[in-house]
Design an enzyme around this catalytic site. Sequence first.
Site, PDB file in Angstrom:
ATOM      1  CG  HIS A   8      -2.024  -1.026   1.083  1.00  0.00           C
ATOM      2  ND1 HIS A   8      -2.567  -1.695   2.174  1.00  0.00           N
ATOM      3  CD2 HIS A   8      -2.651  -1.508  -0.002  1.00  0.00           C
ATOM      4  CE1 HIS A   8      -3.492  -2.530   1.757  1.00  0.00           C
ATOM      5  NE2 HIS A   8      -3.579  -2.440   0.432  1.00  0.00           N
ATOM      6  N   GLY A  55      -3.133  -2.229  -7.883  1.00  0.00           N
ATOM      7  CA  GLY A  55      -3.954  -2.981  -6.948  1.00  0.00           C
ATOM      8  C   GLY A  55      -5.436  -2.626  -7.015  1.00  0.00           C
ATOM      9  CG  ASP A  60      -4.623  -6.088  -4.511  1.00  0.00           C
ATOM     10  OD1 ASP A  60      -5.250  -5.349  -3.721  1.00  0.00           O
ATOM     11  OD2 ASP A  60      -3.429  -5.936  -4.779  1.00  0.00           O
ATOM     12  CG  ASP A  80      -1.544   2.222   5.675  1.00  0.00           C
ATOM     13  OD1 ASP A  80      -1.625   3.316   5.087  1.00  0.00           O
ATOM     14  OD2 ASP A  80      -1.590   2.098   6.925  1.00  0.00           O
ATOM     15  CG  HIS A  87      -7.973  -1.865  -3.346  1.00  0.00           C
ATOM     16  ND1 HIS A  87      -7.533  -0.694  -2.746  1.00  0.00           N
ATOM     17  CD2 HIS A  87      -6.874  -2.648  -3.430  1.00  0.00           C
ATOM     18  CE1 HIS A  87      -6.265  -0.776  -2.486  1.00  0.00           C
ATOM     19  NE2 HIS A  87      -5.831  -1.949  -2.879  1.00  0.00           N
ATOM     20  CG  ASP A  90     -10.196  -6.066  -5.180  1.00  0.00           C
ATOM     21  OD1 ASP A  90      -9.819  -5.447  -6.195  1.00  0.00           O
ATOM     22  OD2 ASP A  90     -11.375  -6.428  -4.999  1.00  0.00           O
ATOM     23  NE  ARG A  96     -11.839 -16.211   0.495  1.00  0.00           N
ATOM     24  CZ  ARG A  96     -12.016 -17.393  -0.106  1.00  0.00           C
ATOM     25  NH1 ARG A  96     -11.998 -18.533   0.607  1.00  0.00           N
ATOM     26  NH2 ARG A  96     -12.172 -17.458  -1.421  1.00  0.00           N
TER      27      ARG A  96
HETATM   28  O1  13P Z   1      -3.106  -1.217  -3.521  1.00  0.00           O
HETATM   29  C1  13P Z   1      -2.268  -2.079  -3.642  1.00  0.00           C
HETATM   30  C2  13P Z   1      -2.502  -3.444  -3.102  1.00  0.00           C
HETATM   31  O2  13P Z   1      -3.782  -3.554  -2.504  1.00  0.00           O
HETATM   32  C3  13P Z   1      -0.965  -1.823  -4.348  1.00  0.00           C
HETATM   33  O3  13P Z   1      -1.244  -1.448  -5.675  1.00  0.00           O
HETATM   34  P1  13P Z   1      -0.125  -0.600  -6.455  1.00  0.00           P
HETATM   35  O4  13P Z   1       1.152  -1.358  -6.358  1.00  0.00           O
HETATM   36  O5  13P Z   1      -0.607  -0.492  -7.889  1.00  0.00           O
HETATM   37  O6  13P Z   1      -0.047   0.753  -5.762  1.00  0.00           O
END
Ligand code: 13P
Length: 135
Positions: A8, A55, A60, A80, A87, A90, A96
């Site tokens: 994150h 992501g 993801d 984080d 998301h 996701d 999981r």
């Molecule tokens: O949000 C993320 C994983 O949930 C990371 O995505 P990015 O690497 O595209 O920032």
Amino acid sequence: MKIALIAHDRKKDSLVEFAIAYKNILQQHKLFATGTTGQRIQDEVGLNVTRFRSGPLGGDQQIGSMIANNDMDMVFFFRDPLTAQPHEPDVTALVRLCDVYHIPLATNMGTAEILLKGLQEGFVDWRLIQERRKE
Ligand SMILES: O=C(CO)COP(=O)(O)O
């Protein structure tokens, strides 16, 4: 081994630092990442990474699909815990699936160091057996 690298936004610096510290190990494996994380790993660490979508845009789920197809061996997902993610479903789904398919998962720096050193020392036997079964 196939390894996924995801972070994150507030954890991307930590993952880059981790990748720099353990570049000598990571470069021995096939690396996959969500979009922005992968770009930073390529640009700042110099590792070859297969980048999926960002992501929040499905990256993801793309990595989750590899897990579900028994095609991912280890996941480093620096989450984080203090910031709501749009998301989150996701994220939860990916975590999981790691549990469903017994995929080693590190969600923080402390666990990541143990996992990667364990891989280097040959402690990750179960996945190697699975990998050999695919050959
Ligand atoms: O949000 C993320 C994983 O949930 C990371 O995505 P990015 O690497 O595209 O920032």
